[in-house]
Design a protein around this motif. Structure first.
Motif, PDB file in Angstrom:
ATOM      1  N   UNK A  27      22.625   9.199 110.135  1.00  0.00           N
ATOM      2  CA  UNK A  27      21.728   9.932 109.234  1.00  0.00           C
ATOM      3  C   UNK A  27      22.501  10.482 108.032  1.00  0.00           C
ATOM      4  N   UNK A  28      23.736  10.921 108.274  1.00  0.00           N
ATOM      5  CA  UNK A  28      24.580  11.397 107.165  1.00  0.00           C
ATOM      6  C   UNK A  28      24.870  10.252 106.189  1.00  0.00           C
ATOM      7  N   UNK A  29      25.073   9.044 106.730  1.00  0.00           N
ATOM      8  CA  UNK A  29      25.305   7.865 105.890  1.00  0.00           C
ATOM      9  C   UNK A  29      24.080   7.544 105.039  1.00  0.00           C
ATOM     10  N   UNK A  30      22.895   7.724 105.629  1.00  0.00           N
ATOM     11  CA  UNK A  30      21.653   7.431 104.899  1.00  0.00           C
ATOM     12  C   UNK A  30      21.376   8.450 103.798  1.00  0.00           C
ATOM     13  N   UNK A  31      22.031   9.607 103.867  1.00  0.00           N
ATOM     14  CA  UNK A  31      21.745  10.664 102.897  1.00  0.00           C
ATOM     15  C   UNK A  31      20.563  11.501 103.338  1.00  0.00           C
ATOM     16  N   UNK A  32      20.410  11.708 104.644  1.00  0.00           N
ATOM     17  CA  UNK A  32      19.314  12.537 105.176  1.00  0.00           C
ATOM     18  C   UNK A  32      19.493  13.975 104.655  1.00  0.00           C
ATOM     19  N   UNK A  33      18.398  14.610 104.231  1.00  0.00           N
ATOM     20  CA  UNK A  33      18.528  15.938 103.597  1.00  0.00           C
ATOM     21  C   UNK A  33      19.371  16.933 104.389  1.00  0.00           C
ATOM     22  N   UNK A  34      20.327  17.527 103.679  1.00  0.00           N
ATOM     23  CA  UNK A  34      21.187  18.628 104.128  1.00  0.00           C
ATOM     24  C   UNK A  34      22.264  18.229 105.134  1.00  0.00           C
ATOM     25  N   UNK A  35      22.451  16.934 105.352  1.00  0.00           N
ATOM     26  CA  UNK A  35      23.640  16.474 106.080  1.00  0.00           C
ATOM     27  C   UNK A  35      24.725  16.128 105.051  1.00  0.00           C
ATOM     28  N   UNK A  36      25.904  15.707 105.541  1.00  0.00           N
ATOM     29  CA  UNK A  36      27.070  15.558 104.655  1.00  0.00           C
ATOM     30  C   UNK A  36      26.836  14.580 103.514  1.00  0.00           C
ATOM     31  N   UNK A  37      26.245  13.417 103.824  1.00  0.00           N
ATOM     32  CA  UNK A  37      26.100  12.391 102.801  1.00  0.00           C
ATOM     33  C   UNK A  37      25.067  12.717 101.749  1.00  0.00           C
ATOM     34  N   UNK A  38      24.133  13.612 102.068  1.00  0.00           N
ATOM     35  CA  UNK A  38      23.025  13.905 101.150  1.00  0.00           C
ATOM     36  C   UNK A  38      23.516  14.496  99.840  1.00  0.00           C
ATOM     37  N   UNK A  39      24.436  15.452  99.915  1.00  0.00           N
ATOM     38  CA  UNK A  39      24.850  16.201  98.725  1.00  0.00           C
ATOM     39  C   UNK A  39      25.519  15.300  97.695  1.00  0.00           C
ATOM     40  N   UNK A  40      26.349  14.366  98.165  1.00  0.00           N
ATOM     41  CA  UNK A  40      27.029  13.479  97.217  1.00  0.00           C
ATOM     42  C   UNK A  40      26.148  12.299  96.823  1.00  0.00           C
ATOM     43  N   UNK A  88      30.671  18.220 113.708  1.00  0.00           N
ATOM     44  CA  UNK A  88      30.350  19.452 112.972  1.00  0.00           C
ATOM     45  C   UNK A  88      30.497  19.263 111.470  1.00  0.00           C
ATOM     46  N   UNK A  89      31.572  18.569 111.065  1.00  0.00           N
ATOM     47  CA  UNK A  89      31.800  18.341 109.634  1.00  0.00           C
ATOM     48  C   UNK A  89      30.800  17.349 109.047  1.00  0.00           C
ATOM     49  N   UNK A  90      30.280  16.424 109.876  1.00  0.00           N
ATOM     50  CA  UNK A  90      29.231  15.516 109.393  1.00  0.00           C
ATOM     51  C   UNK A  90      27.961  16.283 109.048  1.00  0.00           C
ATOM     52  N   UNK A  91      27.797  17.453 109.671  1.00  0.00           N
ATOM     53  CA  UNK A  91      26.637  18.295 109.370  1.00  0.00           C
ATOM     54  C   UNK A  91      26.867  19.176 108.150  1.00  0.00           C
ATOM     55  N   UNK A  92      28.089  19.737 108.033  1.00  0.00           N
ATOM     56  CA  UNK A  92      28.281  20.792 107.015  1.00  0.00           C
ATOM     57  C   UNK A  92      29.271  20.462 105.898  1.00  0.00           C
ATOM     58  N   UNK A  93      30.023  19.347 106.002  1.00  0.00           N
ATOM     59  CA  UNK A  93      31.099  19.133 105.015  1.00  0.00           C
ATOM     60  C   UNK A  93      30.551  18.914 103.599  1.00  0.00           C
ATOM     61  N   UNK A  94      29.377  18.281 103.482  1.00  0.00           N
ATOM     62  CA  UNK A  94      28.799  18.062 102.159  1.00  0.00           C
ATOM     63  C   UNK A  94      28.521  19.366 101.439  1.00  0.00           C
TER      64      UNK A  94
END
Length: 552
Positions: free
Chosen positions: A340-353, A419-425
Motif C-alpha cells: 500500500x505504501x508503494x501504491x501511494x495509499x493516503x498517509x503511508x510512506x509512499x503517499x507524501x513523495x 513502523x517506518x513504512x507507516x510514518x517515514x513519509x
C-alpha cells in the motif's frame, strides 16, 4: 553471533548519522575534507570526502536497512555452508556504497562504483548454479558499460587538472554524456534494463539490500549530485524520455510476470524510472525524498517475499500461492502495508513523495503523449499490485509447503521497517522537505491521480482474467522486456564462446586442436557477431527515431 554484532553496530551508526544530518540541515553546514595523495606536473591526485545533510541522511538510511537485513539473515541463511563469505561480501558491499555516497571526486566514486559492480556479481552467483552464472554475467557486463562511461569522464576531466566535480564546467556535454551513460546502466534504464530482474538469482536478503538502498540507487544518487551541471545542457530532456519509457515498460511487464521476486524487481525498476523522470524535470530534492521512502518499504517487501518463498518450499510462482495469511499472518500484514505504501495509499510512506511528484508534473508544461505515458505507468503499479494481492490472499494453495513457523527474530527485523513504512513519509516531510515545494491546483487536476489509480484497479482485474482471453503472443512480447532479453543473449554469446574456448586452451596444448574444430569456432563467432550487427543496427534506428521525436 557475528551478524548480531554487525546489526547492533549499524543501528548505532544509523542513529548517529541521522542526528548529524539533522544538525547539518538546520545549521546549513557541511564538511569537506581533502587529502592530496600526490601531484604530477599540474595533475593533483586528491581524495575528497563531502559530508552534507544529503550524504549523511542517505548513509543513515543505508545503515538502518542493512542493520535489519543482517538481523533477518541470521534465520534466513541459517545452515548456509558459506555463511562467512556471505557476511564479508555484504559488509564490503555496504562499505562500497558508503564510499560512493561521500565522494565528490570521480576517482573515489569509481572505487565505490566498481566495488558495487564486482561484489554484486559475487552475490548474484552466490548459489553457483547455471541460472546464477547467466544472471551474474549479464549483470556484470551491463555494469561494465557504465564503468567505461565513468572511466572516459575521468580521462576527459584529466585536462582540468582535477577530478573533483567542483572543477567541472557547465558546457562540457561529452563529460556529462559519459556520466549519464554510467547512471542509466547502474539504475537499469532502457536499454540496460535486462540485468535488474535477472539479479534476483541472489539470496533474498541481498535482493532486499540491492533493490532498496544500494546498487540500483547509486545511479540516481550520482545524478542528484551532478544534476546542476546537466540541467542547462539538454541532456536532461534525453533522460526524461528514457525514464518514462522505462517506467511504462517495467509496469507493463510486471502485469504479465508470475515470479514473485521478479514482480518486486520490476516494481523497483518502475520506481527508479519515476525518480529519474522527476529528477530530469529539475526537482532533485523531490527525487531524493522518494529515494529514501522507497528504500524503506521496498526492503520490507523483499523480506516478506523471502519468508513466503521459504514457506512455499522455495517456490516463487505466485499462481501456486494462496491463503498465505493463514500461515504467516504478521508477514502478510507487513507485505500488505508495504505494498500500500508503494501504491501511494493516503498517509503511508509512499503517499507524501509520490503524490507530490504527480502534482508537480501536472503543474509543468509536458508533452501530452508523455503525460499519458506517465499516468498509465502510475495505473500499472496498482494493476500488478492488485493481481499479486489476489493470487496471494485469495488464490488456492497448489503446492506442498514446509512446516514453517514465523520466527520472532525475523519479525523483529521487519518491525522497525513496518513502523517506518507507516510514518517515514510524514516524518521526512516534517523534518527535511517541508519548505521545498508548494502546489496549488484545481480539484479536477488533484483528482486525476485518484482516477488513474481506480483505472489501474480495473486493469488489474482484467489482467487477472487474461487467461480467458487469447493474449499469449502479446504476453510473450511484453514479458520479454520488448525482446531486449534476446538481444542481450546474442550480444553476450561471443564472450561466452571465447570464455569456453579459453578454458579449453588452458587445459590442453593448442597444437592438439584440429583445423576442423578451429574453423567451427571461427564460424560460431562470425554468426554471433553478424547477429550482433543486426541488433546494433536496429538499436541505432530506434535511437534515431527517439532523437527525432524529441526534436520535433
Amino acid at each position: 553471533m557475528n551478524l548480531i554484532i554487525y546489526s547492533f553496530l549499524m543501528m548505532m551508526m544509523f542513529l548517529m548519522f541521522f542526528l548529524v544530518s539533522l544538525i547539518m540541515y538546520f545549521l546549513g553546514v557541511g564538511i569537506m575534507m581533502e587529502w592530496l595523495l600526490f601531484n604530477l606536473n599540474s595533475i593533483n591526485m586528491e581524495f575528497f570526502v563531502l559530508l552534507d545533510w544529503i550524504s549523511v541522511l542517505f548513509i543513515s538510511v543505508v545503515m538502518m536497512i542493512s542493520s535489519m537485513i543482517m538481523l533477518y539473515s541470521i534465520i534466513y541463511m541459517e545452515g548456509e555452508v558459506f555463511l562467512n563469505r556471505f557476511i564479508k561480501l555484504v559488509i564490503l558491499f555496504i562499505l562500497s556504497m558508503v564510499l560512493m555516497i561521500i565522494s565528490p571526486n570521480l576517482i573515489s566514486i569509481l572505487f565505490g562504483w566498481d566495488g558495487l559492480g564486482l561484489i554484486s556479481y559475487c552475490l548474484v552467483i552466490f548459489y553457483q548454479n547455471y541460472m546464477a552464472f547467466n544472471s551474474g554475467l549479464i549483470t556484470v557486463l551491463c555494469n561494465r558499460i557504465g564503468d567505461i562511461g565513468l572511466l572516459m569522464s575521468i580521462s576527459l576531466m584529466f585536462m582540468y587538472g582535477s577530478w573533483s566535480m567542483f572543477m567541472l564546467e557547465w558546457n562540457k556535454k561529452l563529460i556529462l554524456l559519459m556520466i549519464l551513460l554510467a547512471v542509466i546502466t547502474k539504475s537499469a534504464q532502457i536499454p540496460f534494463s535486462v540485468w535488474l530482474p535477472l539479479a534476483m538469482a541472489a539470496p533474498t536478503p541481498v535482493s532486499a539490500l540491492v533493490h532498496s538502498s544500494t546498487l540500483v540507487t547509486a545511479g540516481v544518487y550520482l545524478m542528484i549530485r551532478y544534476y546542476k551541471f546537466m540541467e542547462n545542457s539538454g541532456i536532461d530532456k534525453f533522460l526524461f524520455y528514457i525514464s518514462v519509457f522505462t517506467m511504462f515498460m517495467s509496469g507493463l511487464m510486471a502485469n504479465l510476470e508470475n515470479d514473485l521476486k521478479k514482480i518486486i524487481a520490476l516494481s523497483t525498476l518502475s520506481q527508479l524510472g519515476l525518480m529519474m523522470m522527476i529528477l530530469s524535470l529539475g526537482l532533485k530534492f523531490l527525487a531524493f525524498y522518494h529515494l529514501l521512502t522507497h528504500a524503506i518499504f521496498k526492503s520490507l517487501l523483499f523480506m516478506c517475499a523471502g519468508i513466503m518463498i521459504h514457506l512455499m518450499n522455495n517456490n516463487q510462482d505466485i499462481r501456486l500461492c494462496g491463503k498465505l495469511n493463514e500461515f504467516i499472518p504478521f508477514t502478510m500484514l507487513s507485505f500488505y502495508i508495504s505494498k500500500l505504501a508503494l501504491l501511494g495509499f493516503p498517509f503511508l510512506a509512499g503517499f507524501y513523495s509520490k503524490d507530490l511528484i504527480m502534482e508537480m508534473i501536472y503543474l509543468m508544461k509536458i508533452n501530452l503523449f508523455m503525460l499519458m505515458m506517465i499516468l498509465f505507468s502510475l495505473s500499472f503499479t496498482v494493476s500488478y499490485s492488485f493481481r499479486l494481492f489476489y493470487y496471494i490472499y485469495f488464490g488456492e494453495m497448489n503446492s506442498s509447503f514446509l512446516n514453517f513457523q514465523e520466527n520472532k527474530l525475523m519479525n523483529l527485523s521487519m518491525l522497525l521497517l513496518l513502523g517506518l513504512s507507516l510514518i517515514s513519509g510524514s516524518l521526512l516531510n516534517w523534518v527535511f522537505f517541508f519548505d521545498n515545494y508548494l502546489t496549488y491546483m484545481s480539484v479536477d487536476m488533484k483528482m486525476m491521480t485518484l482516477v488513474m489509480l481506480i483505472l489501474g484497479l480495473v486493469l488489474g482485474i482484467i489482467m487477472y482474467m487474461k487467461n480467458l482471453l487469447n493474449l499469449y503472443l502479446y504476453s510473450f512480447f511484453f514479458s520479454s522486456m520488448w525482446f531486449m532479453n534476446y538481444m542481450y543473449m546474442y550480444i553476450y554469446k561471443p564472450y561466452l564462446i571465447i570464455g569456453v574456448w579459453g578454458h579449453k586452451i588452458d587445459k590442453n596444448w593448442v597444437e592438439f586442436f584440429s583445423k576442423k574444430s578451429f574453423l567451427e569456432f571461427i564460424k560460431e563467432i562470425k554468426i554471433s557477431f553478424n547477429l550482433l550487427k543486426i541488433f546494433m543496427f536496429m538499436f541505432v534506428i530506434l535511437f534515431y527515431f527517439l532523437v527525432m521525436f524529441m526534436v520535433f
